[in-house]
Motif scaffolding. Sequence first.
Motif, PDB file in Angstrom:
ATOM      1  N   PRO A  13       0.791  -1.244   0.000  1.00 19.68           N
ATOM      2  CA  PRO A  13       0.000   0.000   0.000  1.00 19.68           C
ATOM      3  C   PRO A  13       0.817   1.285   0.000  1.00 19.68           C
ATOM      4  CG  PRO A  13      -0.410  -1.278   2.016  1.00 19.68           C
ATOM      5  CD  PRO A  13       0.594  -2.029   1.205  1.00 19.68           C
ATOM      6  N   LEU A  14       2.144   1.185   0.014  1.00 16.94           N
ATOM      7  CA  LEU A  14       2.952   2.404  -0.069  1.00 16.94           C
ATOM      8  C   LEU A  14       2.911   3.024  -1.463  1.00 16.94           C
ATOM      9  CD1 LEU A  14       6.152   1.470   1.983  1.00 16.94           C
ATOM     10  CD2 LEU A  14       4.113   2.716   2.743  1.00 16.94           C
ATOM     11  N   PHE A  15       2.359   2.303  -2.435  1.00 20.39           N
ATOM     12  CA  PHE A  15       2.229   2.804  -3.799  1.00 20.39           C
ATOM     13  C   PHE A  15       0.853   3.429  -4.010  1.00 20.39           C
ATOM     14  CE2 PHE A  15       5.722  -0.094  -4.431  1.00 20.39           C
ATOM     15  CZ  PHE A  15       6.457   0.475  -5.459  1.00 20.39           C
ATOM     16  N   THR A  16       0.780   4.380  -4.929  1.00 15.28           N
ATOM     17  CA  THR A  16      -0.521   4.845  -5.389  1.00 15.28           C
ATOM     18  C   THR A  16      -1.148   3.713  -6.202  1.00 15.28           C
ATOM     19  OG1 THR A  16       0.405   5.770  -7.426  1.00 15.28           O
ATOM     20  CG2 THR A  16       0.243   7.268  -5.518  1.00 15.28           C
ATOM     21  N   PRO A  17      -2.462   3.721  -6.391  1.00 16.68           N
ATOM     22  CA  PRO A  17      -3.091   2.633  -7.154  1.00 16.68           C
ATOM     23  C   PRO A  17      -2.509   2.443  -8.553  1.00 16.68           C
ATOM     24  CG  PRO A  17      -4.757   3.907  -6.012  1.00 16.68           C
ATOM     25  CD  PRO A  17      -3.447   4.636  -5.825  1.00 16.68           C
ATOM     26  N   ASP A  40       3.277  17.452 -10.596  1.00 18.79           N
ATOM     27  CA  ASP A  40       1.983  17.201  -9.964  1.00 18.79           C
ATOM     28  C   ASP A  40       1.933  17.652  -8.512  1.00 18.79           C
ATOM     29  OD1 ASP A  40       3.608  15.384  -8.743  1.00 18.79           O
ATOM     30  OD2 ASP A  40       2.476  13.617  -9.339  1.00 18.79           O
ATOM     31  N   GLY A  41       2.950  18.372  -8.059  1.00 20.67           N
ATOM     32  CA  GLY A  41       2.991  18.815  -6.669  1.00 20.67           C
ATOM     33  C   GLY A  41       3.756  17.860  -5.781  1.00 20.67           C
ATOM     34  N   GLY A  42       4.083  16.682  -6.281  1.00 18.50           N
ATOM     35  CA  GLY A  42       4.897  15.736  -5.532  1.00 18.50           C
ATOM     36  C   GLY A  42       6.363  16.077  -5.679  1.00 18.50           C
ATOM     37  N   VAL A  43       7.213  15.143  -5.322  1.00 19.93           N
ATOM     38  CA  VAL A  43       8.647  15.341  -5.479  1.00 19.93           C
ATOM     39  C   VAL A  43       9.278  14.109  -6.108  1.00 19.93           C
ATOM     40  CG1 VAL A  43       8.933  16.944  -3.543  1.00 19.93           C
ATOM     41  CG2 VAL A  43       9.214  14.490  -3.151  1.00 19.93           C
ATOM     42  N   LEU A  44      10.349  14.358  -6.843  1.00 20.81           N
ATOM     43  CA  LEU A  44      11.224  13.283  -7.297  1.00 20.81           C
ATOM     44  C   LEU A  44      12.374  13.233  -6.312  1.00 20.81           C
ATOM     45  CD1 LEU A  44      11.394  13.911 -11.144  1.00 20.81           C
ATOM     46  CD2 LEU A  44       9.988  12.264  -9.910  1.00 20.81           C
ATOM     47  N   VAL A  45      12.678  12.056  -5.826  1.00 19.44           N
ATOM     48  CA  VAL A  45      13.785  11.880  -4.898  1.00 19.44           C
ATOM     49  C   VAL A  45      14.748  10.888  -5.524  1.00 19.44           C
ATOM     50  CG1 VAL A  45      14.494  11.252  -2.559  1.00 19.44           C
ATOM     51  CG2 VAL A  45      12.179  12.144  -2.957  1.00 19.44           C
ATOM     52  N   VAL A  55      18.411   4.950  -7.032  1.00 22.41           N
ATOM     53  CA  VAL A  55      16.967   4.766  -6.927  1.00 22.41           C
ATOM     54  C   VAL A  55      16.290   6.116  -7.106  1.00 22.41           C
ATOM     55  CG1 VAL A  55      15.075   3.869  -5.515  1.00 22.41           C
ATOM     56  CG2 VAL A  55      17.358   2.865  -5.309  1.00 22.41           C
ATOM     57  N   THR A  56      15.216   6.125  -7.888  1.00 23.73           N
ATOM     58  CA  THR A  56      14.407   7.326  -8.062  1.00 23.73           C
ATOM     59  C   THR A  56      12.993   7.033  -7.589  1.00 23.73           C
ATOM     60  OG1 THR A  56      15.713   8.027  -9.976  1.00 23.73           O
ATOM     61  CG2 THR A  56      13.524   9.020  -9.714  1.00 23.73           C
ATOM     62  N   TYR A  57      12.500   7.888  -6.727  1.00 25.56           N
ATOM     63  CA  TYR A  57      11.134   7.809  -6.221  1.00 25.56           C
ATOM     64  C   TYR A  57      10.358   9.014  -6.725  1.00 25.56           C
ATOM     65  CZ  TYR A  57      12.775   4.573  -2.548  1.00 25.56           C
ATOM     66  OH  TYR A  57      13.303   3.523  -1.853  1.00 25.56           O
ATOM     67  N   HIS A  58       9.121   8.810  -7.113  1.00 28.18           N
ATOM     68  CA  HIS A  58       8.186   9.912  -7.325  1.00 28.18           C
ATOM     69  C   HIS A  58       7.175   9.792  -6.198  1.00 28.18           C
ATOM     70  CE1 HIS A  58       4.987  12.002 -10.050  1.00 28.18           C
ATOM     71  NE2 HIS A  58       5.209  12.642  -8.927  1.00 28.18           N
ATOM     72  N   LEU A  59       7.303  10.679  -5.217  1.00 27.75           N
ATOM     73  CA  LEU A  59       6.438  10.657  -4.050  1.00 27.75           C
ATOM     74  C   LEU A  59       5.346  11.705  -4.186  1.00 27.75           C
ATOM     75  CD1 LEU A  59       9.085  10.379  -1.162  1.00 27.75           C
ATOM     76  CD2 LEU A  59       7.869   8.532  -2.349  1.00 27.75           C
ATOM     77  N   VAL A  60       4.145  11.340  -3.785  1.00 32.38           N
ATOM     78  CA  VAL A  60       3.013  12.252  -3.774  1.00 32.38           C
ATOM     79  C   VAL A  60       2.328  12.163  -2.413  1.00 32.38           C
ATOM     80  CG1 VAL A  60       2.629  12.167  -6.284  1.00 32.38           C
ATOM     81  CG2 VAL A  60       1.462  10.534  -4.800  1.00 32.38           C
ATOM     82  N   ARG A  61       1.714  13.252  -2.031  1.00 27.56           N
ATOM     83  CA  ARG A  61       0.958  13.271  -0.784  1.00 27.56           C
ATOM     84  C   ARG A  61      -0.494  12.916  -1.098  1.00 27.56           C
ATOM     85  NH1 ARG A  61       2.619  15.227   3.713  1.00 27.56           N
ATOM     86  NH2 ARG A  61       4.014  16.790   2.823  1.00 27.56           N
ATOM     87  N   ARG A 104       2.897   8.511  -0.698  1.00 31.98           N
ATOM     88  CA  ARG A 104       2.817   7.271  -1.471  1.00 31.98           C
ATOM     89  C   ARG A 104       3.771   7.385  -2.647  1.00 31.98           C
ATOM     90  NH1 ARG A 104       0.905   5.918   2.565  1.00 31.98           N
ATOM     91  NH2 ARG A 104      -1.147   5.059   2.972  1.00 31.98           N
ATOM     92  N   MET A 105       4.177   6.221  -3.161  1.00 33.80           N
ATOM     93  CA  MET A 105       5.049   6.168  -4.335  1.00 33.80           C
ATOM     94  C   MET A 105       4.179   6.087  -5.585  1.00 33.80           C
ATOM     95  SD  MET A 105       8.022   3.466  -3.178  1.00 33.80           S
ATOM     96  CE  MET A 105       6.982   2.358  -2.222  1.00 33.80           C
ATOM     97  N   ALA A 106       4.333   7.054  -6.465  1.00 34.75           N
ATOM     98  CA  ALA A 106       3.697   6.977  -7.777  1.00 34.75           C
ATOM     99  C   ALA A 106       4.618   6.230  -8.737  1.00 34.75           C
ATOM    100  CB  ALA A 106       3.387   8.372  -8.311  1.00 34.75           C
ATOM    101  N   TYR A 107       5.903   6.152  -8.371  1.00 32.71           N
ATOM    102  CA  TYR A 107       6.893   5.507  -9.233  1.00 32.71           C
ATOM    103  C   TYR A 107       8.118   5.219  -8.389  1.00 32.71           C
ATOM    104  CZ  TYR A 107       9.923   4.928 -13.378  1.00 32.71           C
ATOM    105  OH  TYR A 107      10.765   4.441 -14.348  1.00 32.71           O
ATOM    106  N   LYS A 108       8.700   4.049  -8.589  1.00 38.21           N
ATOM    107  CA  LYS A 108       9.984   3.718  -7.983  1.00 38.21           C
ATOM    108  C   LYS A 108      10.806   2.996  -9.032  1.00 38.21           C
ATOM    109  CE  LYS A 108      12.371   1.215  -4.320  1.00 38.21           C
ATOM    110  NZ  LYS A 108      12.251   0.275  -3.199  1.00 38.21           N
ATOM    111  N   GLU A 109      11.974   3.554  -9.317  1.00 32.46           N
ATOM    112  CA  GLU A 109      12.880   2.952 -10.292  1.00 32.46           C
ATOM    113  C   GLU A 109      14.197   2.635  -9.604  1.00 32.46           C
ATOM    114  OE1 GLU A 109      13.546   4.351 -14.533  1.00 32.46           O
ATOM    115  OE2 GLU A 109      15.402   5.003 -13.538  1.00 32.46           O
ATOM    116  N   ILE A 110      14.617   1.373  -9.723  1.00 33.81           N
ATOM    117  CA  ILE A 110      15.859   0.911  -9.141  1.00 33.81           C
ATOM    118  C   ILE A 110      16.828   0.623 -10.281  1.00 33.81           C
ATOM    119  CG2 ILE A 110      16.972  -0.813  -7.671  1.00 33.81           C
ATOM    120  CD1 ILE A 110      13.225  -0.583  -7.591  1.00 33.81           C
ATOM    121  N   LEU A 111      17.823   1.446 -10.426  1.00 33.22           N
ATOM    122  CA  LEU A 111      18.810   1.273 -11.494  1.00 33.22           C
ATOM    123  C   LEU A 111      20.051   0.623 -10.884  1.00 33.22           C
ATOM    124  CD1 LEU A 111      19.443   1.630 -14.445  1.00 33.22           C
ATOM    125  CD2 LEU A 111      20.181   3.960 -13.953  1.00 33.22           C
TER     126      LEU A 111
END
Length: 168
Positions: free
Chosen positions: A40-44, A108-113, A134-140, A146-153
Amino acid sequence: MSTTEMTRSDLAVITLDEASAFIWREAELLDRQDYTAWLPLFTPDGLYVIPIEREAEDRAGELNIAYDDAEMRAMRVKRLKSGFSISSAPSARTVRTTSRFVLEEAPDGGVLVRCAQMLVEYKFERTRVIGADVTYHLVRTGEGLRMAYKEILLLNSDDPLWGIGYLF
């Protein structure tokens, strides 16, 4: 309150402290293999991606180790916890460290980390260290970050693959 019910003024800026605490919490869940709490840490509509090609611009159009939507993440977790996958039985013990957090505002108001991750795996009397960017797209959302995207390079993403019996 659902994500769609939130207005722009409801979306407070995501701080470095919040983002790093979220990422450290995720690392703890993964190291404990608490995948049920991780899902559930991800957005749908969130994506979990482990690309092979480091320089590819279109992850969806390239070969990936993982390119998982919600359904595929749930199936992956089910396989990992079933005990029937040769790569996950017995489970590897892992400890991961994340650092070097860099935040950028997302449209979208979130952040890329972007951060660095070092994962130490112990399995079959062998220890292996795996590094990744690792890149996260986090949104509130109404439920928290929540994670809208997680990329592990993975640093060695283009090397021959081995059995990976855990999530990054």
